[in-house]
Design a protein around this motif. Sequence first.
Motif, short mmCIF file in Angstrom:
data_model
loop_
_atom_site.label_atom_id
_atom_site.label_comp_id
_atom_site.label_asym_id
_atom_site.label_seq_id
_atom_site.Cartn_x
_atom_site.Cartn_y
_atom_site.Cartn_z
N ASP A 126 -7.78 -3.31 -4.10
CA ASP A 126 -6.61 -4.09 -4.52
C ASP A 126 -5.74 -3.32 -5.50
O ASP A 126 -4.51 -3.33 -5.40
CB ASP A 126 -7.06 -5.40 -5.19
CG ASP A 126 -7.80 -6.32 -4.24
OD1 ASP A 126 -7.61 -6.22 -3.02
OD2 ASP A 126 -8.58 -7.15 -4.74
N LYS A 127 -6.38 -2.65 -6.45
CA LYS A 127 -5.62 -2.02 -7.53
C LYS A 127 -5.19 -0.59 -7.21
O LYS A 127 -4.03 -0.23 -7.41
CB LYS A 127 -6.45 -2.04 -8.82
CG LYS A 127 -6.62 -3.45 -9.39
CD LYS A 127 -7.28 -3.43 -10.76
CE LYS A 127 -7.28 -4.80 -11.40
NZ LYS A 127 -7.85 -4.81 -12.75
N SER A 128 -6.11 0.23 -6.72
CA SER A 128 -5.78 1.63 -6.49
C SER A 128 -4.92 1.84 -5.26
O SER A 128 -4.06 2.73 -5.22
CB SER A 128 -7.07 2.46 -6.34
OG SER A 128 -7.83 2.42 -7.53
N CYS A 129 -5.15 1.03 -4.22
CA CYS A 129 -4.44 1.23 -2.95
C CYS A 129 -3.31 0.24 -2.74
O CYS A 129 -2.26 0.61 -2.22
CB CYS A 129 -5.43 1.13 -1.79
SG CYS A 129 -6.80 2.32 -1.88
N ASN A 130 -3.52 -1.02 -3.13
CA ASN A 130 -2.50 -2.04 -2.88
C ASN A 130 -1.79 -2.50 -4.15
O ASN A 130 -1.15 -3.54 -4.16
CB ASN A 130 -3.12 -3.22 -2.14
CG ASN A 130 -3.51 -2.84 -0.72
OD1 ASN A 130 -2.79 -2.10 -0.06
ND2 ASN A 130 -4.65 -3.31 -0.25
N HIS A 131 -1.96 -1.72 -5.21
CA HIS A 131 -1.13 -1.80 -6.42
C HIS A 131 -1.04 -3.20 -7.03
O HIS A 131 0.01 -3.63 -7.50
CB HIS A 131 0.27 -1.25 -6.11
CG HIS A 131 0.22 0.13 -5.53
ND1 HIS A 131 0.00 1.24 -6.30
CD2 HIS A 131 0.30 0.57 -4.24
CE1 HIS A 131 -0.03 2.32 -5.51
NE2 HIS A 131 0.15 1.94 -4.27
N SER A 135 0.80 -1.22 0.00
CA SER A 135 0.00 0.00 0.00
C SER A 135 0.83 1.27 0.00
O SER A 135 0.30 2.36 0.17
CB SER A 135 -0.94 0.01 1.22
OG SER A 135 -0.20 -0.12 2.42
N THR A 136 2.17 1.15 -0.20
CA THR A 136 2.99 2.36 -0.17
C THR A 136 3.02 3.05 -1.52
O THR A 136 2.80 4.25 -1.62
CB THR A 136 4.42 2.04 0.29
OG1 THR A 136 4.98 1.03 -0.57
CG2 THR A 136 4.42 1.52 1.72
N GLY A 137 3.32 2.31 -2.59
CA GLY A 137 3.26 2.89 -3.93
C GLY A 137 4.31 3.93 -4.23
O GLY A 137 4.07 4.86 -5.00
#
Length: 450
Positions: free
Chosen positions: A314-319, A51-53
């Motif tokens: 899943d996609k926007s926050c945890n990439h 979740s860092t991205g």
Amino acid sequence: MGLSGQDVREIFESALPDEAIRDLAKATGFVQRERKRDVVRLIRAMVIAASTGYGGRQADVLRLYVDNGGEEVVRGGFYSWFGPALEKTMEGVAIRMLDFVRRQPTDLPGVLGAHVQDWHIVDSTTVQLDDELKSLYPGTGDYAAVKVHKRFSVGRGTLWGYHVSPARDHDSVHLQLDESWRGLGLLADLGYASLKLIADCECFGVHFVIRLKDNWKPKVEAVSRGKFAKTFFAGTDLDALLDDEVLLLDGTAIDARVVIGQGKKAVTCRLVGVPIPGAAYRFYLTSLPCRVGPLQIGELYRIRWEIESDNKLDKSCNHLDEIGARTGPAVRALIHASLVSSMLACSVVARHRLNEAPPPEKNAQRTAPPLHPQTLARAMGSAAMSIAAALELTGVEAERDWARIAKYLSHLGFDPNWRRRPSVLDQHRGWTISPARPRAEKQSATRVAK
């Protein structure tokens, strides 16, 4: 009661305990002898860094691993760790997280819990991969992609299970009902709808709500709710009743018993029609009893959006869709890491909701915003270093740090749209929410008061 430090600590330590991770790493062969490799820090970094991205997925893991005390390692050597043994270790961590989730109590207010033990939603999400993986994970075009097939628990607010396949696979072949579904409810989109699915639901005692497919031609046997211009014979096609204006679409909800299919494949179920603002009607098939009205069926189906929100988490926050790995084991290990991170965020939100308790009275006004998985996951990302460090602590020092992390997550993890777009589940729980006044109106009222 809000979110305590003990709540957050229990959830993270249940998913990422020291000894269990070490035992998994030994069992899978990821750690065979003493090396400059801290497996506990590595696995925790993989989950928390989702979740860092800040950069690429593996680069984020390396950064957090080293920053939190792991031995420095060159990037090429670090990437070589992402093989079958690490994949199996991460799979074990995911199984442990799923076991934890399944032990949690359900929150199914009102009609949601009246006829089932829990509602499960099925859906899939597709992740495009590096072209080197086209032979392993072919997409529907000339590219590589993996499909994650998900089963989401409404009562627990998070995943119940998942598995992966090539993106070319059709969704429907990945939903097979069995005895484990007995007593549950199923919400599924049209990609899963089939006569066999309806028959399997009847066989295994599963209540379902699905949309009516356009190419299905239900024959109406009886109507318990709706308005008619004239009588009709049992077994008349629904389309004929609507086209000839025998069954009127005048804003009245419709409730009927219908037969779909022919011969041995024919199934009998309940069809409801719900008037929709700006459209004619929306038709659903269900096995719920008639005491659950058509409008309630429509509201139940709206809850299917929870898994779409989970896909966005899943996609926007945890990439999940930023996996640049070029081998199957590395891809699958990072998928496990993203989904475990999502389950952690959802579990924290679910714990906060259970602590909050139901409204003190019917139609009570909500005055404090609820937590939201996506905003909470972003807060987890910004607190990644603090969370990783707290997992290393014990005693009074650990209690202090976890209390501070819980306060931080509660402060930054609330739903920013809780007044403007209250969740369907919040409405089912009995909360009423007064829409916020526009900012200009607030400023005007402030000036008048002064």
